[in-house]
Design a protein around this motif. Structure first.
Motif, PDB file in Angstrom:
ATOM      1  N   MET A 129      61.258 -15.022  12.289  1.00 40.73           N
ATOM      2  CA  MET A 129      60.123 -14.283  12.315  1.00 40.73           C
ATOM      3  C   MET A 129      58.734 -15.266  12.478  1.00 40.73           C
ATOM      4  SD  MET A 129      58.441 -11.048  10.369  1.00 40.73           S
ATOM      5  CE  MET A 129      57.386  -9.814  10.913  1.00 40.73           C
ATOM      6  N   ARG A 130      57.993 -15.231  13.355  1.00 39.32           N
ATOM      7  CA  ARG A 130      56.793 -16.014  13.600  1.00 39.32           C
ATOM      8  C   ARG A 130      55.568 -15.256  13.229  1.00 39.32           C
ATOM      9  NH1 ARG A 130      53.519 -15.790  18.037  1.00 39.32           N
ATOM     10  NH2 ARG A 130      53.236 -18.160  18.211  1.00 39.32           N
ATOM     11  N   LEU A 131      54.365 -16.126  13.002  1.00 34.43           N
ATOM     12  CA  LEU A 131      53.179 -15.289  12.851  1.00 34.43           C
ATOM     13  C   LEU A 131      52.356 -15.369  13.983  1.00 34.43           C
ATOM     14  CD1 LEU A 131      50.829 -14.424  10.884  1.00 34.43           C
ATOM     15  CD2 LEU A 131      50.211 -16.761  10.590  1.00 34.43           C
ATOM     16  N   CYS A 132      52.033 -14.379  14.260  1.00 34.11           N
ATOM     17  CA  CYS A 132      51.236 -13.927  15.574  1.00 34.11           C
ATOM     18  C   CYS A 132      49.769 -14.418  15.585  1.00 34.11           C
ATOM     19  CB  CYS A 132      51.200 -12.633  16.054  1.00 34.11           C
ATOM     20  SG  CYS A 132      52.925 -12.068  16.694  1.00 34.11           S
ATOM     21  N   ARG A 133      49.224 -14.985  16.704  1.00 34.95           N
ATOM     22  CA  ARG A 133      47.566 -15.112  16.614  1.00 34.95           C
ATOM     23  C   ARG A 133      46.920 -14.121  16.810  1.00 34.95           C
ATOM     24  NH1 ARG A 133      50.045 -18.647  20.447  1.00 34.95           N
ATOM     25  NH2 ARG A 133      49.325 -17.379  21.921  1.00 34.95           N
ATOM     26  N   LEU A 134      47.259 -13.136  17.378  1.00 36.04           N
ATOM     27  CA  LEU A 134      46.556 -11.805  17.694  1.00 36.04           C
ATOM     28  C   LEU A 134      46.452 -11.189  16.406  1.00 36.04           C
ATOM     29  CD1 LEU A 134      46.568  -9.244  20.391  1.00 36.04           C
ATOM     30  CD2 LEU A 134      47.173  -8.564  17.931  1.00 36.04           C
ATOM     31  N   ARG A 135      45.155 -10.429  16.259  1.00 35.00           N
ATOM     32  CA  ARG A 135      45.110  -9.910  14.804  1.00 35.00           C
ATOM     33  C   ARG A 135      44.511  -8.350  15.345  1.00 35.00           C
ATOM     34  NH1 ARG A 135      47.051 -13.373  13.206  1.00 35.00           N
ATOM     35  NH2 ARG A 135      46.568 -15.020  11.647  1.00 35.00           N
ATOM     36  N   LEU A 136      45.106  -7.421  14.526  1.00 36.53           N
ATOM     37  CA  LEU A 136      44.998  -6.053  14.788  1.00 36.53           C
ATOM     38  C   LEU A 136      43.519  -5.710  14.608  1.00 36.53           C
ATOM     39  CD1 LEU A 136      48.211  -4.653  13.239  1.00 36.53           C
ATOM     40  CD2 LEU A 136      47.824  -4.956  15.707  1.00 36.53           C
ATOM     41  N   ALA A 137      43.078  -4.822  15.302  1.00 40.08           N
ATOM     42  CA  ALA A 137      41.582  -4.105  15.204  1.00 40.08           C
ATOM     43  C   ALA A 137      41.643  -3.130  14.179  1.00 40.08           C
ATOM     44  CB  ALA A 137      40.969  -3.929  16.258  1.00 40.08           C
ATOM     45  N   LEU A 155      50.390  -7.957  23.968  1.00 38.51           N
ATOM     46  CA  LEU A 155      49.722  -9.036  23.901  1.00 38.51           C
ATOM     47  C   LEU A 155      50.544  -9.989  22.796  1.00 38.51           C
ATOM     48  CD1 LEU A 155      45.868  -8.388  24.504  1.00 38.51           C
ATOM     49  CD2 LEU A 155      47.614  -9.340  25.972  1.00 38.51           C
ATOM     50  N   ALA A 156      50.651  -9.477  21.500  1.00 31.80           N
ATOM     51  CA  ALA A 156      51.272 -10.480  20.742  1.00 31.80           C
ATOM     52  C   ALA A 156      52.857 -10.604  20.929  1.00 31.80           C
ATOM     53  CB  ALA A 156      51.439  -9.404  19.207  1.00 31.80           C
ATOM     54  N   ARG A 157      53.351  -9.710  21.482  1.00 32.17           N
ATOM     55  CA  ARG A 157      54.900 -10.226  22.026  1.00 32.17           C
ATOM     56  C   ARG A 157      54.657 -11.155  23.016  1.00 32.17           C
ATOM     57  NH1 ARG A 157      58.675 -12.055  22.722  1.00 32.17           N
ATOM     58  NH2 ARG A 157      60.813 -11.615  22.663  1.00 32.17           N
ATOM     59  N   LEU A 170      52.302  -9.563  12.489  1.00 31.18           N
ATOM     60  CA  LEU A 170      50.859  -9.092  12.788  1.00 31.18           C
ATOM     61  C   LEU A 170      50.019  -9.022  11.588  1.00 31.18           C
ATOM     62  CD1 LEU A 170      51.631  -6.529  15.603  1.00 31.18           C
ATOM     63  CD2 LEU A 170      50.633  -8.747  15.733  1.00 31.18           C
ATOM     64  N   CYS A 171      48.810  -9.358  11.210  1.00 32.35           N
ATOM     65  CA  CYS A 171      47.894  -9.264  10.272  1.00 32.35           C
ATOM     66  C   CYS A 171      46.819  -8.755  10.977  1.00 32.35           C
ATOM     67  CB  CYS A 171      47.630 -10.861   9.738  1.00 32.35           C
ATOM     68  SG  CYS A 171      48.740 -11.479   9.122  1.00 32.35           S
ATOM     69  N   ARG A 200      43.992   1.578   7.990  1.00 30.88           N
ATOM     70  CA  ARG A 200      42.800   0.784   8.592  1.00 30.88           C
ATOM     71  C   ARG A 200      43.485   0.525  10.223  1.00 30.88           C
ATOM     72  NH1 ARG A 200      42.889  -2.096   4.106  1.00 30.88           N
ATOM     73  NH2 ARG A 200      41.118  -1.953   2.807  1.00 30.88           N
ATOM     74  N   CYS A 201      44.814   0.294  10.063  1.00 32.97           N
ATOM     75  CA  CYS A 201      45.478  -0.114  11.532  1.00 32.97           C
ATOM     76  C   CYS A 201      46.840  -0.074  11.092  1.00 32.97           C
ATOM     77  CB  CYS A 201      45.296  -1.363  11.866  1.00 32.97           C
ATOM     78  SG  CYS A 201      45.267  -2.978  10.837  1.00 32.97           S
TER      79      CYS A 201
END
Length: 276
Positions: A129-137, A155-157, A170-171, A200-201
């Motif tokens: 598993m990798r850390l995604c750059r995208l951050r959840l709103a 977008l994350a995938r 996802l963070c 929150r998300c």
């Protein structure tokens, strides 16, 4: 009608098209459930129907009849020993503009697909598993729901194409771990099972609900740096079941006893699994 279309019902009719004015297409105005069927049965069906009814109430949508959905799900999945059934409910058609129509006639789509390959090695040895750059709103009014707006996950995938990486973490914007792109997240920290709070998300998955019902766990904020200290990490999904994580953003993890116990629980529900 195309071969794939014979396993799709739109408002109870065998077809694979909806109106171009459907609000699900125009605005993502709707919800969906993705269920795993084994020999014509969906072990987690009550949890899916509970979440769908709750989501419809939150969005102000008339909830579809659960008995009718079950009948249609069985019809489209007939002949498939293992199937993935997607139920989609939209607000239906309406005039241009965001204002919901005064009279709502929801669109109901029930489609079945063969269960995709689930590599035995993923269950036995874990996934990378990798850390995604995208951050959840953050949007508390939508948090937890499985609504049709899934562009963040798309977008994350799209961030990776390496087939050796099975999932992305996802963070949110403050660095709290929330979930994987398609699955919910669990970690064992100081002997306690922890899963991120989703006020929150994020999506409150049906598989997550089953884990929480089966085993005591802390539901709380989970900062990324704390997650990276976990003794074991695993993911849950109503379709994929329980997947241990053997590598998280380059950090090696062992498949632990809690993940193994939850895999055994999953088999006890009636799902076929390779590991444990």
């Amino acid at each position: 009608m195309a071969e794939a279309a014979v396993r799709v019902l739109v408002d109870g009719q065998a077809q694979d098209r909806v109106s171009v004015f459907d609000r699900g297409l125009s605005y993502g105005d709707g919800l969906f459930e993705t269920l795993r069927f084994e020999a014509g049965e969906a072990p987690l069906w009550p949890r899916h129907m509970q979440r769908l009814a709750s989501g419809c109430e939150r969005l102000g949508l008339p909830a579809p009849d659960a008995a009718l959905l079950r009948e249609e799900a069985r019809a489209v999945s007939a002949g498939l020993a293992q199937a993935v059934v997607r139920i989609t409910v939209t607000r239906g058609t309406g005039a241009r503009g965001y204002a919901p129509p005064a009279m709502v006639q929801p669109t109901r789509i029930v489609a079945a697909f063969p269960l995709p390959p689930l590599p035995a090695a993923h269950y036995r040895h874990g996934i990378r598993m990798r850390l995604c750059r995208l951050r959840l709103a953050e949007q508390p009014l939508l948090a937890g729901m499985k609504h049709l707006n899934r562009l963040e996950q798309v977008l994350a995938r799209a961030e990776w194409s390496d087939p050796a990486i099975a999932e992305g973490l996802l963070c949110d914007a403050t660095g709290r771990a929330i979930s994987a792109t398609m699955m919910n997240l669990f970690a064992v920290l100081d002997g306690a099972l922890v899963t991120p709070a989703l006020e929150r998300c994020g999506i409150a998955g049906v598989g997550r609900a089953e884990v929480l019902a089966a085993r005591p766990a802390q539901v709380r904020d989970l900062p990324l740096d704390e997650l990276l200290r976990a003794r074991e990490v695993f993911l849950s999904s109503s379709v994929r079941g329980i997947l241990p994580v053997c590598e998280l953003d380059g950090r090696t993890l062992e498949v632990g006893p809690v993940a193994r116990a939850m895999q055994r629980h999953w088999r006890g529900l009636g799902f076929s699994m390779e590991a444990g």
